[in-house]
Design a protein around this motif. Structure first.
Motif, PDB file in Angstrom:
ATOM      1  N   LYS A  51       0.646  -0.207  10.590  1.00 42.49           N
ATOM      2  CA  LYS A  51       0.489   0.998   9.763  1.00 42.49           C
ATOM      3  C   LYS A  51      -0.975   1.330   9.487  1.00 42.49           C
ATOM      4  O   LYS A  51      -1.342   2.507   9.378  1.00 42.49           O
ATOM      5  CB  LYS A  51       1.250   0.830   8.447  1.00 42.49           C
ATOM      6  CG  LYS A  51       0.718  -0.250   7.522  1.00 42.49           C
ATOM      7  CD  LYS A  51       1.526  -0.337   6.235  1.00 42.49           C
ATOM      8  CE  LYS A  51       0.894  -1.344   5.265  1.00 42.49           C
ATOM      9  NZ  LYS A  51       1.650  -1.448   4.003  1.00 42.49           N
ATOM     10  N   VAL A  52      -1.824   0.309   9.397  1.00 43.70           N
ATOM     11  CA  VAL A  52      -3.250   0.553   9.158  1.00 43.70           C
ATOM     12  C   VAL A  52      -3.870   1.262  10.358  1.00 43.70           C
ATOM     13  O   VAL A  52      -4.622   2.228  10.218  1.00 43.70           O
ATOM     14  CB  VAL A  52      -3.987  -0.769   8.857  1.00 43.70           C
ATOM     15  CG1 VAL A  52      -5.501  -0.532   8.764  1.00 43.70           C
ATOM     16  CG2 VAL A  52      -3.469  -1.385   7.556  1.00 43.70           C
ATOM     17  N   ALA A  77       3.789   5.799  10.196  1.00 44.42           N
ATOM     18  CA  ALA A  77       3.270   4.788   9.278  1.00 44.42           C
ATOM     19  C   ALA A  77       4.129   4.715   8.013  1.00 44.42           C
ATOM     20  O   ALA A  77       4.425   3.626   7.503  1.00 44.42           O
ATOM     21  CB  ALA A  77       1.826   5.093   8.916  1.00 44.42           C
ATOM     22  N   ILE A  78       4.555   5.879   7.518  1.00 42.57           N
ATOM     23  CA  ILE A  78       5.396   5.924   6.313  1.00 42.57           C
ATOM     24  C   ILE A  78       6.766   5.328   6.597  1.00 42.57           C
ATOM     25  O   ILE A  78       7.366   4.681   5.723  1.00 42.57           O
ATOM     26  CB  ILE A  78       5.498   7.380   5.803  1.00 42.57           C
ATOM     27  CG1 ILE A  78       4.147   7.812   5.215  1.00 42.57           C
ATOM     28  CG2 ILE A  78       6.610   7.531   4.764  1.00 42.57           C
ATOM     29  CD1 ILE A  78       4.011   9.308   4.969  1.00 42.57           C
ATOM     30  N   GLN A  80       7.240   2.808   8.368  1.00 42.62           N
ATOM     31  CA  GLN A  80       7.050   1.353   8.277  1.00 42.62           C
ATOM     32  C   GLN A  80       6.929   0.902   6.825  1.00 42.62           C
ATOM     33  O   GLN A  80       7.284  -0.228   6.488  1.00 42.62           O
ATOM     34  CB  GLN A  80       5.783   0.918   9.048  1.00 42.62           C
ATOM     35  CG  GLN A  80       5.634   1.467  10.448  1.00 42.62           C
ATOM     36  CD  GLN A  80       6.912   1.399  11.256  1.00 42.62           C
ATOM     37  OE1 GLN A  80       7.520   0.331  11.369  1.00 42.62           O
ATOM     38  NE2 GLN A  80       7.317   2.551  11.803  1.00 42.62           N
ATOM     39  N   ASP A  81       6.424   1.793   5.975  1.00 43.14           N
ATOM     40  CA  ASP A  81       6.231   1.447   4.558  1.00 43.14           C
ATOM     41  C   ASP A  81       6.363   2.731   3.739  1.00 43.14           C
ATOM     42  O   ASP A  81       5.436   3.533   3.668  1.00 43.14           O
ATOM     43  CB  ASP A  81       4.848   0.821   4.350  1.00 43.14           C
ATOM     44  CG  ASP A  81       4.575   0.461   2.900  1.00 43.14           C
ATOM     45  OD1 ASP A  81       5.443   0.717   2.042  1.00 43.14           O
ATOM     46  OD2 ASP A  81       3.477  -0.067   2.617  1.00 43.14           O
ATOM     47  N   THR A  83       6.255   3.258   0.736  1.00 45.94           N
ATOM     48  CA  THR A  83       5.427   3.324  -0.479  1.00 45.94           C
ATOM     49  C   THR A  83       3.941   3.386  -0.130  1.00 45.94           C
ATOM     50  O   THR A  83       3.087   3.132  -0.992  1.00 45.94           O
ATOM     51  CB  THR A  83       5.690   2.100  -1.384  1.00 45.94           C
ATOM     52  OG1 THR A  83       5.223   0.906  -0.734  1.00 45.94           O
ATOM     53  CG2 THR A  83       7.156   1.963  -1.720  1.00 45.94           C
ATOM     54  N   PHE A  84       3.628   3.725   1.102  1.00 43.28           N
ATOM     55  CA  PHE A  84       2.247   3.685   1.601  1.00 43.28           C
ATOM     56  C   PHE A  84       1.488   4.921   1.099  1.00 43.28           C
ATOM     57  O   PHE A  84       1.484   5.980   1.734  1.00 43.28           O
ATOM     58  CB  PHE A  84       2.264   3.622   3.122  1.00 43.28           C
ATOM     59  CG  PHE A  84       0.959   3.217   3.759  1.00 43.28           C
ATOM     60  CD1 PHE A  84      -0.133   2.805   3.016  1.00 43.28           C
ATOM     61  CD2 PHE A  84       0.832   3.247   5.143  1.00 43.28           C
ATOM     62  CE1 PHE A  84      -1.323   2.430   3.612  1.00 43.28           C
ATOM     63  CE2 PHE A  84      -0.348   2.875   5.767  1.00 43.28           C
ATOM     64  CZ  PHE A  84      -1.428   2.467   4.993  1.00 43.28           C
ATOM     65  N   GLU A  86      -1.660   5.744   0.869  1.00 43.19           N
ATOM     66  CA  GLU A  86      -2.743   6.274   1.693  1.00 43.19           C
ATOM     67  C   GLU A  86      -2.210   7.198   2.785  1.00 43.19           C
ATOM     68  O   GLU A  86      -2.787   8.248   3.073  1.00 43.19           O
ATOM     69  CB  GLU A  86      -3.538   5.121   2.310  1.00 43.19           C
ATOM     70  CG  GLU A  86      -4.800   5.557   3.021  1.00 43.19           C
ATOM     71  CD  GLU A  86      -5.599   4.392   3.568  1.00 43.19           C
ATOM     72  OE1 GLU A  86      -6.786   4.592   3.894  1.00 43.19           O
ATOM     73  OE2 GLU A  86      -5.037   3.278   3.669  1.00 43.19           O
ATOM     74  N   ALA A  87      -1.071   6.816   3.372  1.00 42.43           N
ATOM     75  CA  ALA A  87      -0.488   7.639   4.436  1.00 42.43           C
ATOM     76  C   ALA A  87       0.012   8.975   3.874  1.00 42.43           C
ATOM     77  O   ALA A  87      -0.167  10.027   4.496  1.00 42.43           O
ATOM     78  CB  ALA A  87       0.646   6.882   5.115  1.00 42.43           C
ATOM     79  N   ASN A 115       0.321   5.262  -6.069  1.00 44.52           N
ATOM     80  CA  ASN A 115      -1.016   4.766  -6.439  1.00 44.52           C
ATOM     81  C   ASN A 115      -1.666   5.777  -7.377  1.00 44.52           C
ATOM     82  O   ASN A 115      -2.328   6.714  -6.931  1.00 44.52           O
ATOM     83  CB  ASN A 115      -1.890   4.549  -5.208  1.00 44.52           C
ATOM     84  CG  ASN A 115      -3.249   3.950  -5.566  1.00 44.52           C
ATOM     85  OD1 ASN A 115      -3.562   3.745  -6.742  1.00 44.52           O
ATOM     86  ND2 ASN A 115      -4.068   3.675  -4.560  1.00 44.52           N
TER      87      ASN A 115
END
Length: 366
Positions: A51-52, A77-78, A80-81, A83-84, A86-87, A115
């Protein structure tokens, strides 16, 4: 022992990936978008669910103006996570660049939910809300961004712009002051503060800001035009004319600059020059009734009553609910000796709410 070796190898790999990511972030800051895209793609080839790396490639795509591609990477990416934060933040930014401000706000809401300390998410949401004219919402978000990061000149600038839009010019100046303290070399900060000073009648301070802005950036037509407005307000018409001349020299496709220069020439009794400028303004924007009104004034001064009446008539066709245009056309018709038609215009002007028309009717219409 084998387990210890495996753990060590996994840790080493994690450290290497982290170092690679930090290196790519530095390259992003340097604008090496193509390089970052290539290197992040290699990381994704090794681990498609990284994801990074997906976010890094998305940022590189955004730098290369590939916003759809960036959204694709960020969406994966989202996945995969979920709650990400940054994405969600970057996907919101990419959507905003594509004009999907509502979609951007939705993503940025999620970024902030996951966040609440991400200043950039508040900034981006503030920009999206500004675009959809939610000025109070933008004001809140820019203020929150400043709480989290009070050392960024752009954040003070953003809030200053919203305050100015809300008519809070003195408070906007406070924000512009802080932004200028943090970044003394940005001519746009000085330009915007000049506009705020102009709006509160502080014309000398406005001109001083425009002078400083032009010293830093002498190729921006808008700064000369803004300075001309302040000089006009101080009745320095020759100085204003010089600035409009420079603005047009730098950019000759703005009809409003020709119109404003025409007004200055009219004020200086240069009606031929004024008419030439209004001609240019109309050529660039033939649907603006004000340009015809202004040209009609200069034609009236030259006793070209037929031409003036024609211009007022076009203006009325474009904007038939303006009482002032009927009133002005009536005055020209009186000068031309056509009181009958003038009285029809005066009555129409009165119907539309012109207080001056009533007195002229008593005077000229029996």
């Amino acid at each position: 022992m084998k387990n210890l070796i495996l753990v060590f190898l996994l840790l080493a790999a994690a450290v290497a990936h982290a170092q690679d990511a930090e290196t790519l972030k530095k390259k992003l800051l340097a604008g090496d978008y193509a390089v970052v895209k290539t290197e992040a793609s290699k990381m994704i080839d090794t681990n498609p669910k990284n994801k990074v790396a997906l976010v890094l490639r998305a940022q590189a795509r955004m730098g290369l103006q590939d916003f759809y591609g960036a959204i694709g990477d960020l969406t994966f990416a989202i996945e995969q996570d979920t709650t990400f934060a940054e994405a969600y933040n970057f996907r919101g930014e990419a959507k905003m660049m594509l004009g999907d401000d509502d979609g951007a706000v939705n993503d940025l809401d999620k970024a902030i939910r996951f966040n609440a300390k991400m200043a950039d998410a508040y900034t981006n949401r503030g920009l999206a809300k500004y675009n959809i004219e939610d000025l109070q919402g933008a004001y809140f978000d820019f203020s929150k961004a400043l709480e989290l990061d009070p050392t960024d000149a752009d954040k003070y600038f953003n809030r200053g712009v919203v305050k100015a839009e809300l008519g809070e010019f003195i408070s906007a100046i406070d924000d512009y002051n802080k932004a200028i303290e943090l970044d003394k070399l940005d001519p746009n900060l000085l330009n915007y503060r000049g506009v705020a000073y102009y709006n509160i009648g502080e014309f000398d301070k406005a001109i001083a800001d425009y002078d400083a802005a032009i010293k830093l950036d002498s190729k921006d037509a808008l700064k000369y035009e803004n300075r001309a407005l302040s000089k006009s307000a101080k009745e320095d018409y020759k100085g204003a004319l010089e600035d409009y001349n420079k603005a047009i020299e730098l950019f000759n496709e703005d009809p409003e600059t020709f119109n404003l220069r025409g007004v200055i020439k009219y004020t200086l009794d240069d009606n031929d020059g004024a008419i030439a400028d209004y001609d240019q303004a109309i050529a660039l924007d033939p649907l603006n009734p004000m340009y015809y009104d202004n040209r009609a004034l200069s034609k009236t001064e030259k006793e070209d009553y037929t031409g003036a009446i024609e211009d007022y008539s076009v203006s009325i066709d474009l904007y038939p609910s303006d009482p002032e245009t009927y009133y002005q056309r009536a005055l020209v018709k009186i000068l031309a000796g056509n009181k009958y038609d003038a009285c029809l215009d005066l009555k129409k002007a009165e119907e539309l709410g012109s207080p001056e028309a009533k007195a002229e009717i008593k005077k000229n219409c029996k």
